[in-house]
Design a protein around this motif. Structure first.
Motif, PDB file in Angstrom:
ATOM      1  N   ASP A   9      -5.661  -1.115  -5.063  1.00  0.00           N
ATOM      2  CA  ASP A   9      -5.355  -1.507  -3.738  1.00  0.00           C
ATOM      3  C   ASP A   9      -6.142  -2.851  -3.202  1.00  0.00           C
ATOM      4  O   ASP A   9      -7.126  -2.455  -2.661  1.00  0.00           O
ATOM      5  N   GLU A  10      -5.627  -3.984  -3.574  1.00  0.00           N
ATOM      6  CA  GLU A  10      -6.602  -5.263  -3.234  1.00  0.00           C
ATOM      7  C   GLU A  10      -7.952  -4.873  -3.208  1.00  0.00           C
ATOM      8  O   GLU A  10      -8.700  -5.212  -2.320  1.00  0.00           O
ATOM      9  N   THR A  19       0.960  -1.210   0.054  1.00  0.00           N
ATOM     10  CA  THR A  19      -0.014   0.050   0.091  1.00  0.00           C
ATOM     11  C   THR A  19       0.941   1.323  -0.112  1.00  0.00           C
ATOM     12  O   THR A  19       0.673   2.260  -0.770  1.00  0.00           O
TER      13      THR A  19
HETATM   14 MG   LIG Z   1      -2.131  -2.690   1.984  1.00  0.00          MG
END
Ligand SMILES: [Mg+2]
Ligand SMILES: Nc1ncnc2c1ncn2[C@@H]1O[C@H](COP(=O)(O)OP(=O)(O)O)[C@@H](O)[C@H]1O
Lengths: 360, 247
Positions: free
Chosen positions: A160-161, A41
């Motif tokens: 992000d994911e 991240t």
């Molecule tokens: Mg993360």
């Protein structure tokens, strides 16, 4: 397109990103993968200046981003997060219009764009345009999240994911959708995940990071066949051979299949006409109906025929199917060979387990 | 979106004001007490005066309270969080009567000292609720807003304040209801409002005046509470759409 030059980030003397240099090419779907807390991240947020690197430089299209105002940069970069973050007091339409409005696009153009983009992410605009986030399922909400990131025609998309909180079926659909959108719009996508299957399925290239350091950057195929160290091997898991199959497709391994249209003939005809110990049976339109098993013989060594009717939807492999799915079907049907059919059931070839084993 | 309760309590308030005033005039004729000349205003105009007083004071509390609440929740304003909370709690722990005692020598008699007292007294719930409302916004919402390239002002105006509006309004409601009661004290410094007949009643030992001012205040509280609840419902629906049916 995006270049990281010796980038590090520290929080009170602790290095969470350690001297990462990396070049992401235009049009790549670049996946950053690593265990939780490895700095994914942080790395992603440095690309849109939500986090400033402690040292090192980041360039987008050759421009050092430290010279660009954060807000202006972010309006040009799509951003999708796991928790989606739709604004609950705004309708789907308003949510998707946020960035175009910030960019002061004209109203009519925004409206057309919102409709087009909702279509693209698989949401019917006539149903969803005026819904509110609380009325959407997780999968629908994330589709809106993706639409919102695409709405400003950003050339770069950071994710992000994005599918981390979705159920497996929705997740798989959205992965396919992202692959399709990526191909269609030719965007540069930087995609963070901790799910190796997801990475292998969608990536053009994968960067594996651990404790803020790059471990290996390579294509999914090379990561699977030439993992650089023990860490990556363990990360790939013991089924990495199967994982490799998930990047290979039936169309590249199938070959021609013999078939017979049984109309007006009885089974006995087959014992003379067919030399192999099986043959596909089709109807007059070449639609797969079943297969004839000629592998048995009676006491007098005379060949026996049995006709096995099958439903092509269950039995046949699809042209665009991955070999992983096909092998799974073979196991399920206890068959070393499967017919390959088009979506309408037309027989176009067959695929042999022996080929999969020897050629991959 | 105006509820039945609001309409009913509002109507009752007006009817009571008119009715009680006429009865009051009648009793005034009967009695020989010296307040005859002292209290000529109608109960209805006193009620309006009362509402006005409370509204003006609350409005100032809202402006200052929301502003302080917003400052306290800024990244750069974190240092102010403690002093702001302190101001809020001190201003509420000071009894309004004490504020009046300090204010009168400075600003004189009339409605000014009570406005100051009400303003200070009402600050606390509004600051508290502004901070709570903004802090309770899901981090992912702010994260996404920043990620999209919204500026700090955009985020405040288009995201934080709309989402905190319901909570802030709950604070406004608390302040208003408390202030309706407290404003009656203003009559001792000549502020008018529904406290005036109460004071007259106390001085002249006229229970009727005390009773009718109290009942009028009670009706007023119920009416304002109901009105603000309606407003709260409208704002909350606007900010979350939870109750909107699937279309
Ligand atoms: Mg993360
Ligand atoms: N603001 C911060 N202050 C201190 N440490 C942080 C901060 N943000 C992240 N970290 C630390 O940096 C490391 C990497 O975090 P992150 O990039 O979120 O990892 P990932 O996304 O791979 O799970 C973690 O150990 C985390 O605790």
């Amino acid at each position: 397109m995006i270049k990281l030059d010796n980038v590090s980030k520290s929080y009170n003397q602790t290095r969470v990103i350690d001297c990462i240099s990396l070049e992401i090419l235009k049009g790549e779907l670049f996946v950053i993968i690593g265990p939780s807390g490895s700095g994914k991240t942080t790395l992603l947020k440095m690309i849109n200046k939500m986090i400033q690197p402690t040292t090192g430089k980041i360039y987008i299209d050759g421009v050092d981003i430290s010279s660009i105002k954060g807000e202006l940069l972010r309006r040009r970069i799509g951003y999708v997060i796991q928790d989606i973050g739709l604004l609950p007091h705004m309708s789907v339409k308003e949510n998707v219009s946020i960035v175009p409005k910030l960019l002061k696009m004209n109203k009519k153009k925004i409206e057309e764009k919102v409709v087009r983009i909702l279509d693209m992410v698989g949401l019917d605009p006539s149903i969803y345009l005026n819904k509110y986030p609380s009325q959407l399922s997780g999968g629908q909400a994330q589709r809106v999240g993706i639409a919102r990131a695409l709405a400003a025609d950003a050339q770069v998309l950071l994710m992000d994911e994005p599918f981390g909180a979705l159920d497996p079926i929705t997740k798989s659909h959205l992965q396919n959708q992202i692959s399709r959108i990526h191909k269609k719009l030719n965007k540069t996508i930087v995609f963070v995940t901790h799910d190796i299957d997801e990475a292998i399925k969608i990536a053009s290239r994968i960067a594996v990071i651990k404790d803020g350091r790059l471990v290996q950057v390579d294509t999914p195929k090379n990561i699977l066949s030439k993992p650089k160290n023990e860490f990556i091997v363990s990360f790939l898991g013991s089924d990495r051979a199967l994982k490799k199959l998930s990047r290979l497709y039936v169309k590249d391994f199938m070959h021609k299949a013999d078939r017979i249209n049984l109309a007006g003939k009885d089974l006995g005809y087959l014992t003379d006409a067919v030399t192999k110990n099986y043959i596909w049976i089709t109807n007059e339109n070449d639609i797969l109906k079943g297969w004839a098993d000629l592998s048995d013989s009676d006491q007098d060594n005379k060949r026996q025929v049995s006709y096995i009717e099958v439903d092509y939807k269950m039995f046949a492999a699809g042209v665009d199917e991955t070999l992983k799915d096909t092998v799974s079907k073979m196991l399920w049907h206890s068959s070393k060979v499967l017919p390959v059919c088009k979506e309408d059931g037309k027989l176009i070839g067959e695929i042999d387990l022996a080929d999969i084993i020897t050629k991959t | 979106m105006i509820s039945k309760k609001t309409v009913v309590s509002g109507t009752l308030l007006i009817l009571f004001d008119i009715f009680a005033y006429n009865v009051g005039l009648y009793i005034k004729e009967l009695s020989s007490s010296p307040y005859k000349a002292r209290y000529p205003a109608s109960l209805l105009s006193l009620s309006i005066e009362h509402i006005l007083m409370v509204t003006v004071a609350t409005l100032f509390s809202v402006i200052v309270g929301v502003l302080l609440g917003v400052i306290a929740t800024r990244k750069w304003g974190n240092d102010f969080l403690y002093p702001i909370n302190l101001i809020a709690s001190v201003s509420q722990s000071f009894p309004p009567v004490a504020v009046l005692a300090i204010a009168v020598p400075i600003v004189g008699f009339g409605s000014k000292p009570i406005l100051i007292a009400l303003f200070a007294y009402g600050l606390f719930p509004i600051i508290q609720n502004t901070i709570a409302g903004i802090k309770s916004i899901e981090p992912s919402i702010k994260e996404a807003s920043i990620g999209m390239g919204m500026g700090a002002t955009d985020i405040l105006v288009k995201v934080e304040l709309p989402l905190a509006a319901g909570t802030i309004l709950a604070g406004v409601k608390t302040t208003t209801i408390i202030n309706i009661g407290v404003a009656a004290v203003g009559a001792v410094v000549g502020a008018g409002g529904l406290g005036a007949p109460m004071i007259s009643g106390l001085i002249d030992e006229n229970q009727f005046y005390i009773a009718y001012a109290s009942i009028a205040i009670a009706f007023l509280s119920i009416f304002m509470d109901s009105l603000l609840t309606d407003l709260e419902t409208i704002v909350t629906i606007g900010s979350s759409r939870k109750s909107q049916s699937r279309s």
